[in-house]
Scaffold this motif. Structure first.
Motif, PDB file in Angstrom:
ATOM      1  N   MET B   1       0.853  -1.190   0.000  1.00 12.93           N
ATOM      2  CA  MET B   1       0.000   0.000   0.000  1.00 12.93           C
ATOM      3  C   MET B   1       0.890   1.241   0.000  1.00 12.93           C
ATOM      4  O   MET B   1       1.668   1.447   0.918  1.00 12.93           O
ATOM      5  CB  MET B   1      -0.862  -0.036   1.264  1.00 12.93           C
ATOM      6  N   ASN B   2       0.795   2.048  -1.026  1.00 10.78           N
ATOM      7  CA  ASN B   2       1.607   3.267  -0.986  1.00 10.78           C
ATOM      8  C   ASN B   2       0.850   4.380  -0.273  1.00 10.78           C
ATOM      9  O   ASN B   2      -0.302   4.236   0.110  1.00 10.78           O
ATOM     10  CB  ASN B   2       2.088   3.667  -2.387  1.00 10.78           C
ATOM     11  N   GLN B   3       1.525   5.504  -0.117  1.00 12.34           N
ATOM     12  CA  GLN B   3       0.979   6.584   0.701  1.00 12.34           C
ATOM     13  C   GLN B   3      -0.383   7.047   0.209  1.00 12.34           C
ATOM     14  O   GLN B   3      -1.304   7.257   0.986  1.00 12.34           O
ATOM     15  CB  GLN B   3       1.970   7.750   0.695  1.00 12.34           C
ATOM     16  N   GLN B   4      -0.517   7.148  -1.126  1.00 18.58           N
ATOM     17  CA  GLN B   4      -1.768   7.656  -1.665  1.00 18.58           C
ATOM     18  C   GLN B   4      -2.930   6.731  -1.323  1.00 18.58           C
ATOM     19  O   GLN B   4      -3.991   7.173  -0.880  1.00 18.58           O
ATOM     20  CB  GLN B   4      -1.621   7.784  -3.182  1.00 18.58           C
ATOM     21  N   GLN B   5      -2.684   5.427  -1.501  1.00 19.72           N
ATOM     22  CA  GLN B   5      -3.734   4.452  -1.182  1.00 19.72           C
ATOM     23  C   GLN B   5      -4.078   4.502   0.303  1.00 19.72           C
ATOM     24  O   GLN B   5      -5.242   4.458   0.700  1.00 19.72           O
ATOM     25  CB  GLN B   5      -3.265   3.053  -1.580  1.00 19.72           C
ATOM     26  N   TYR B   6      -3.034   4.605   1.114  1.00 18.96           N
ATOM     27  CA  TYR B   6      -3.219   4.686   2.566  1.00 18.96           C
ATOM     28  C   TYR B   6      -4.087   5.883   2.928  1.00 18.96           C
ATOM     29  O   TYR B   6      -5.036   5.773   3.704  1.00 18.96           O
ATOM     30  CB  TYR B   6      -1.843   4.784   3.213  1.00 18.96           C
ATOM     31  N   ASP B   7      -3.759   7.025   2.327  1.00 20.06           N
ATOM     32  CA  ASP B   7      -4.501   8.246   2.632  1.00 20.06           C
ATOM     33  C   ASP B   7      -5.965   8.114   2.247  1.00 20.06           C
ATOM     34  O   ASP B   7      -6.850   8.550   2.976  1.00 20.06           O
ATOM     35  CB  ASP B   7      -3.886   9.443   1.895  1.00 20.06           C
ATOM     36  N   GLU B   8      -6.184   7.513   1.083  1.00 20.73           N
ATOM     37  CA  GLU B   8      -7.575   7.360   0.643  1.00 20.73           C
ATOM     38  C   GLU B   8      -8.330   6.422   1.573  1.00 20.73           C
ATOM     39  O   GLU B   8      -9.463   6.686   1.967  1.00 20.73           O
ATOM     40  CB  GLU B   8      -7.611   6.827  -0.787  1.00 20.73           C
ATOM     41  N   SER B 724       7.592   9.354  -8.137  1.00 23.89           N
ATOM     42  CA  SER B 724       6.272   8.799  -8.420  1.00 23.89           C
ATOM     43  C   SER B 724       5.561   8.459  -7.110  1.00 23.89           C
ATOM     44  O   SER B 724       6.183   8.350  -6.062  1.00 23.89           O
ATOM     45  CB  SER B 724       6.393   7.557  -9.289  1.00 23.89           C
ATOM     46  N   TYR B 725       4.257   8.319  -7.201  1.00 21.26           N
ATOM     47  CA  TYR B 725       3.490   7.964  -6.001  1.00 21.26           C
ATOM     48  C   TYR B 725       3.916   6.624  -5.439  1.00 21.26           C
ATOM     49  O   TYR B 725       3.734   6.344  -4.264  1.00 21.26           O
ATOM     50  CB  TYR B 725       1.993   7.963  -6.314  1.00 21.26           C
ATOM     51  N   ASN B 726       4.471   5.801  -6.315  1.00 21.76           N
ATOM     52  CA  ASN B 726       4.911   4.493  -5.853  1.00 21.76           C
ATOM     53  C   ASN B 726       6.223   4.539  -5.084  1.00 21.76           C
ATOM     54  O   ASN B 726       6.731   3.509  -4.676  1.00 21.76           O
ATOM     55  CB  ASN B 726       5.060   3.552  -7.046  1.00 21.76           C
ATOM     56  N   GLN B 727       6.749   5.741  -4.919  1.00 24.57           N
ATOM     57  CA  GLN B 727       7.978   5.836  -4.147  1.00 24.57           C
ATOM     58  C   GLN B 727       7.735   6.304  -2.713  1.00 24.57           C
ATOM     59  O   GLN B 727       8.651   6.402  -1.932  1.00 24.57           O
ATOM     60  CB  GLN B 727       8.949   6.810  -4.836  1.00 24.57           C
ATOM     61  N   ILE B 728       6.490   6.584  -2.400  1.00 25.70           N
ATOM     62  CA  ILE B 728       6.185   7.130  -1.074  1.00 25.70           C
ATOM     63  C   ILE B 728       5.291   6.158  -0.308  1.00 25.70           C
ATOM     64  O   ILE B 728       4.234   5.760  -0.814  1.00 25.70           O
ATOM     65  CB  ILE B 728       5.488   8.488  -1.205  1.00 25.70           C
ATOM     66  N   TYR B 729       5.713   5.794   0.884  1.00 27.84           N
ATOM     67  CA  TYR B 729       4.976   4.796   1.666  1.00 27.84           C
ATOM     68  C   TYR B 729       4.723   5.291   3.073  1.00 27.84           C
ATOM     69  O   TYR B 729       5.538   6.038   3.628  1.00 27.84           O
ATOM     70  CB  TYR B 729       5.755   3.475   1.683  1.00 27.84           C
ATOM     71  N   PRO B 730       3.596   4.863   3.636  1.00 28.01           N
ATOM     72  CA  PRO B 730       3.267   5.346   4.976  1.00 28.01           C
ATOM     73  C   PRO B 730       4.155   4.740   6.067  1.00 28.01           C
ATOM     74  O   PRO B 730       4.184   5.262   7.171  1.00 28.01           O
ATOM     75  CB  PRO B 730       1.811   4.936   5.154  1.00 28.01           C
ATOM     76  N   SER B 731       4.840   3.642   5.778  1.00 26.65           N
ATOM     77  CA  SER B 731       5.704   3.063   6.801  1.00 26.65           C
ATOM     78  C   SER B 731       6.843   2.313   6.134  1.00 26.65           C
ATOM     79  O   SER B 731       6.785   1.976   4.950  1.00 26.65           O
ATOM     80  CB  SER B 731       4.922   2.115   7.705  1.00 26.65           C
ATOM     81  N   ILE B 732       7.874   2.066   6.909  1.00 26.74           N
ATOM     82  CA  ILE B 732       9.037   1.364   6.370  1.00 26.74           C
ATOM     83  C   ILE B 732       8.638  -0.016   5.876  1.00 26.74           C
ATOM     84  O   ILE B 732       9.090  -0.485   4.828  1.00 26.74           O
ATOM     85  CB  ILE B 732      10.125   1.240   7.457  1.00 26.74           C
TER      86      ILE B 732
END
Lengths: 756, 756
Positions: B1-8, B724-732
């Motif tokens: 789950m990347n950051q964007q998905q997490y946020d949504e 890209s959005y796939n480079q940002i994650y809510p956790s390690i």
């Protein structure tokens, strides 16, 4: 699991970094080894490095680039020299000496050191300051050469000292936005300075610290009716030529010849000289020309150092600006040309350059953007190109000086204004800053306003100070957020995530290290948190223990006021029946708390100690035994080896492999053993420490028993006030898990006390 | 789950705080409402607040405390006044006016405003500066009264302005360790100042900025043979008395009378006056006495403001020191006596106090530790005690002045030295600082050295500047740690935890917000990280993609240089076949990245948009309908109500309850509806935003299509370079999970490119 248990389970250890002093001494000691010495010399004299690796194939490229840059440099050096308020020849001198020194000490192959607009302006301001007002009385008959050499020496000295004491780190405090604002404002100074020259009139000097720019503008407006028509005409013609050539000739020329830049200014100067000479502009029409240009190599001279007391301020700011520009230029091509910029060495190189050239009539120099670009684009690959360009300048000084004499000053002024004007574009960065980085925006604005209202040097210092102040803002005004739970392990701000669930106990995050400047805010926050409880207490109904969890992961360090605040908070919450739990408290902060006696002492179990002692003894004997066996084995083997060697000579040998296998095995075992021994030593140390702690404790206990019952009670209360190990957890979740049990315990204790 | 998905998934929303200006205007507007006005007046005039809640029972306690403090204050005021280099009567004036003003505007009930050692010393330094050297020429015939009133007015003005502009926040930058160092060093000035008076000789004045303290010491050593034997004898006697009384009388007296402090200094002064009068010490033995003490109420006068240009520096530092001491005192008893200290109001109170008293011959005042303790211990519960103590002082001024005339000056000097000496103990804090907070230690040392070598005022400013600099250290030198995995969700520094396991991809934590002053370090770190890959690339064998994970949880904000560094790092890593993954990147930083165009644009699905539009339309119509029904229902009900009311009159009524139930229901529904409407408006806004984004995108696409293929390629490359959005994650952990897939994808892309 509380923090202590967690640390024990996962083998927490603190590797104490070596003492700073020790490390420095050790590093310094390395210089005296052979390799270290070689390395140090190569670092400090990059010429040895690049000349030893120099390849013949680079030579032609470097010479071409050097010649190009040299030719490009001539008009630039002359015009910027007038910007500095000096005869143009000083710019040529500066462009000769600086690249030579830099080629020896500089670490960037493409940077072109010499005249630079901003530093020239600062030099001009310094000269004006020194030749007017109080200073003119203090130092009567001061020549501008005396000023610039003294300034140059001091600037060089500052830069060298800064390099020796690694102050290049402190220069990081000057952000790019500040430099951009200084550049932008400096343009105004440059343009306003040149306008009288362009129109051929002069304005009286004013010696003011504040608003000198605006006063100069006013003076210009008042004096403009006195302009010289011929000078104005010539300037206008030059300007038109410059505009046309930039828009038309340069793109055309670029298509024909890619490497060599269009010699725009050189052509203009040649034209102007020709016209001036044949029409005799100076004598007939009153157009000021250079008149006399000294020929030949400049004279050596010792700079005056008695001026330093007045100009140190200017020298310091020139040193900083020159350094920051040089670093920016050097870094520009670092990744493309695959060299690594040594910022400390660059600072040293600049320092030595200025120091060395100050013995000639030269002003402080710096790297310049335009020249560096020309140098690199025309193919420079090493510092040699700098030397070549210096030689070109030397040729001009030696042989062509006399030809420059009819050059009208207004042409140089026009070139300066035309070039400098492009720096005004810097303000176009503002919308970007406003959008993405409000700090940069304000740093820019403040630096620009200060520079415009005072001078460049104060602008530099205020820019740095303000940037420093922006660093303090997150400390001064930390946000505090209430966290909610998402999933099992995730805790996020409730205001940001809708699905963050309420937890049984409030979780608060204080978003900055707790230190002197926000300790008050922390105390206020804690007070707000228990204001309800406080009111209840005032009504006499203080019931029900609860817990408050602090997420401390942003607390990277603390100080005495921060610790006082934590102590007070812990105390205050305890009084109002709330337990303060710390989650994610960093080990360094825990160490500080422990040193301050804020955390209760570690309970020491004597049995455990004895067990540990036994273990260590056993380990020691094991290691001793193994050592013995190993040494005996290796001795045996050596004997065997010798025998084998003898045998090999006879039989042709096949046991070599076996022996080497065994050898490897033995060396491995030895290594393992050495490591075990190291660990043992460590463990022993720890044991001694713990033993000492125990002794201290027992001593304290004895003292405690001697005290009167009243004092005993006091001491006991103090102990209770300390943060217990059960209040510190490695994660929020652990704290949440542990809280209910803690509360029950406290409640029981409280009830017992109350019933008493 | 990347950051964007997490946020949504978790409903991320950003609550934009209200604009600062708007908030301020709103707050200011509140003042003009009736309640707000009342509150503001009560806040700004605390006397209205405490006098309205004043209880008769407090009266006797306050009067007793006032009298005690007043009596205690007499010798203190007189001796500290000599410390300020003024006749003792000015100290009495200061002790009369200040508490009166403070009682009206101050918010702390126990703080006692008046003379204070450090500020007195600063006043002394200012007077000496003004009456000697250049300033004596500039302002000839300047009396010390003119200086102190001008200084007092300016100090008050500074404090008032600082209060109006909420600069009390900036004062947080002066840490306690700095104040402690200033206090410590000020003692030396105090003692050295008094020594000539104690021995009855005088030293010539020196007007030096640097090392004045050491020069004074030298002067004293030179002049000490000229001492007056009788003065020395009297001083020695006083000192012996003071020591004996502190060690013997005071503890004895405390056992007898707990509330009233032992009037040690008063007794000494009475004794000294008696002896001096009867032996005629002044005329016969050359012991200097006060000689003339003006009687009666001091004269009103307008302070000179032309001195401000020279004394602004002293006034500013006095303003800061006085404020920080007053706050420290006020806070000391805040939790015990359950009042909340309003720091802004305290600053205003100090400002008005100084401003008001400057129209009389009074120097700037501040809170003092000893008097506040006496005041509180003798039972003060409100500001009334201050007024009482002021009246006591007034009595002394009016009636007892004449009795003070034979008092020898050396006795006052001895009292000062005896009291001030205890502040030297401040240096005992140093070992504590060294142990637990090295920052505090260095702040202390630097402030002390600067103060001792120059003066108190520069010490204050340097202390603040240095404290500010220590704030920058964690930014300048952030630690970078490699993390290992513990358990499932825990990532800790490998150097600290032995059981932290190696992860398939390196995880790096950079322990500071990435901003201008550490951007370089970050770039260096990234370069180090890929140095191996770089070498391989130089050999032409760049194979195998990998990933590097950055733990960004300490990145609370960024700036333009930080963003440039991230851009460069992302770019550089990509070039060497490594993907940079961001974990725990804060939403504010993400917003900054997005604003700077560092993150690729959000893909917008037109279908989704249309769906959303439909949903909004439906919702709107639903709300409209419900509103209609609700309004009709409520209208009906109102009619019914009226009817019922009429009916009730007749029948005695029992439907009331039903109706009120319905009313509650309706109001609830209305509330719900209002909320829904609010949400709808928000959603509409978002939709418009997204639509705009889409339009912009389409426009860009059109422009893109118009471009030449070369430029298209360039643009495409630029897009690729974005994060890209796939480079940002809510956790390690999420990043670790996602990395392998990403790598495979990149590898495939890379292979395709290569094969082409």
């Amino acid at each position: 699991m509380n923090q202590q248990q967690y640390d024990e389970l996962h083998g927490y250890r603190r590797q104490d970094g070596e003492n700073w002093v020790k490390r420095k001494v050790k590093n310094f000691g390395l210089v005296f080894t052979r390799n270290g010495c070689k390395k140090a010399v190569k670092r400090r004299l990059p010429i040895l490095d690049w000349s030893s690796r120099y390849h013949k194939s680079q030579l032609s490229a470097d010479i071409f680039a050097g010649v190009t840059t040299g030719i490009y440099n001539v008009p630039q050096a002359m015009s910027y020299s007038t910007l500095a308020g000096l005869p143009p020849v000083h710019g040529l001198y500066a462009s000769f000496f600086s690249p030579i020194f830099y080629a020896i000490f500089g670490s960037s192959p493409t940077s072109s050191i010499g005249v630079f607009s901003i530093t020239c302006l600062m030099v001009n301001n310094c000269i004006e300051k020194m030749q007017h007002g109080d200073n003119a009385i203090r130092f009567p008959g001061l020549t501008s050469i005396e000023i610039i050499t003294s300034l140059c020496l001091l600037t060089g000295l500052f830069q060298t000292i800064m390099s020796v004491f690694r102050f290049n780190k402190a220069m990081l405090l000057l952000p790019e936005s500040s430099v951009s604002a200084i550049t932008f404002s400096a343009c105004f100074f440059g343009i306003v300075n040149q306008i009288p020259k362009i129109f051929g009139f002069s304005v009286p000097h004013r010696n003011e610290f504040m608003f000198s720019l605006f006063h100069s503008m006013y003076d210009i407006a008042v004096h403009i009716p006195k302009l010289n028509e011929w000078t104005t005409l010539l300037s206008a013609g030059s300007l038109i030529y410059l505009i046309v050539s930039q828009m038309l000739f340069e793109p055309l020329f670029k298509k024909i010849c890619k490497k060599f830049p269009f010699p725009r200014d050189l052509i203009l100067m040649t034209l102007a000289i020709t016209i001036s000479y044949f029409l005799n502009l100076d004598a007939k029409y009153g157009v000021q020309t250079l008149r006399t240009v000294p020929r030949g190599f400049p004279h050596f001279g010792i700079p005056r150092i008695d001026l330093w007391i007045v100009i140190w301020y200017d020298a310091a700011s020139i040193a900083i600006v020159a350094y920051s520009v040089t670093i920016a230029m050097g870094r520009m091509y670092a990744s493309e040309l695959k060299y690594r910029l040594d910022t400390n060495q660059e600072l040293l190189a600049l320092g030595i350059t200025n120091f060395g050239s100050s013995f000639f009539p030269v002003f402080p120099t710096s790297c310049s953007l335009s020249r560096t670009v020309v140098n690199k684009d025309s193919g420079a690959r090493s510092q040699l190109s700098g030397i070549v360009s210096a030689l070109i300048i030397l040729g001009v000084i030696e042989f062509f000086g006399v030809f420059l004499e009819p050059l009208p000053k207004c042409v140089l002024a026009t070139i300066v204004v035309f070039v400098v004007r492009s720096l005004l574009k810097k303000c176009s960065e503002l919308p970007y800053f406003w959008r993405c980085s409000i700090n940069d925006f304000w740093i820019w604005i403040v630096t620009a306003i200060v520079t415009l209202c005072t001078d460049i040097a104060p602008g530099v210092f205020v820019g740095m100070a303000f940037a420093l102040l922006t660093l303090a803002i997150p400390f001064l005004q930390p946000t505090t957020k209430r966290l909610g739970q998402i999933g099992e392990h995730d805790f996020k701000a409730k205001t940001h995530y809708q699905s963050a669930k309420e937890t049984p106990f409030p979780i608060i995050r204080f978003d900055a290290p707790l230190i002197f400047c926000n300790a008050e805010k922390f105390t206020d926050m804690i007070n707000d948190e228990i204001s309800e409880k406080r009111e209840n207490a005032a009504n006499g109904s203080l019931e029900g223990w609860t817990a408050i969890i602090l997420d401390c992961h942003t607390w990277t360090y603390t100080d005495s006021m921060g610790m006082d605040a934590v102590k007070e908070a812990n105390d205050c919450l305890h009084r109002f029946n709330a337990i303060l739990l710390f989650a994610n408290l960093k080990s360094s902060v825990r160490r500080q708390y422990r040193a301050a006696g804020l955390i209760e002492e570690r309970p020491i179990d004597e049995e455990d100690l004895e067990k540990e002692e036994k273990r260590i003894e056993q380990e020691e004997s094991r290691i001793q035994e193994e050592k013995k066996t190993l040494s005996s084995v290796s001795m045996k083997m050596n004997r065997n080896k010798n025998k084998c060697a003898e045998a090999n000579v006879e039989s042709g040998g096949h046991d070599d492999e076996d022996i080497s296998h065994i050898e490897i095995k033995i060396s491995q075992d030895q290594k393992q053993l050495a490591e075990d021994e190291k660990k043992l030593v460590q463990d022993k140390k720890t044991l001694v420490q713990v033993r000492n702690e125990l002794k201290m404790k027992q001593k304290k206990l004895k003292e405690f028993n001697k005290l009167s019952p009243e004092d005993q009670e006091k001491k006991r209360n103090e102990e209770v006030k300390k943060i217990s190990y059960n209040q510190i957890y490695p994660s929020i979740q652990d704290a949440l898990h542990a809280a209910p049990e803690l509360i029950t315990k406290q409640q029981e204790l409280f009830d017992i006390k109350k019933s008493k």
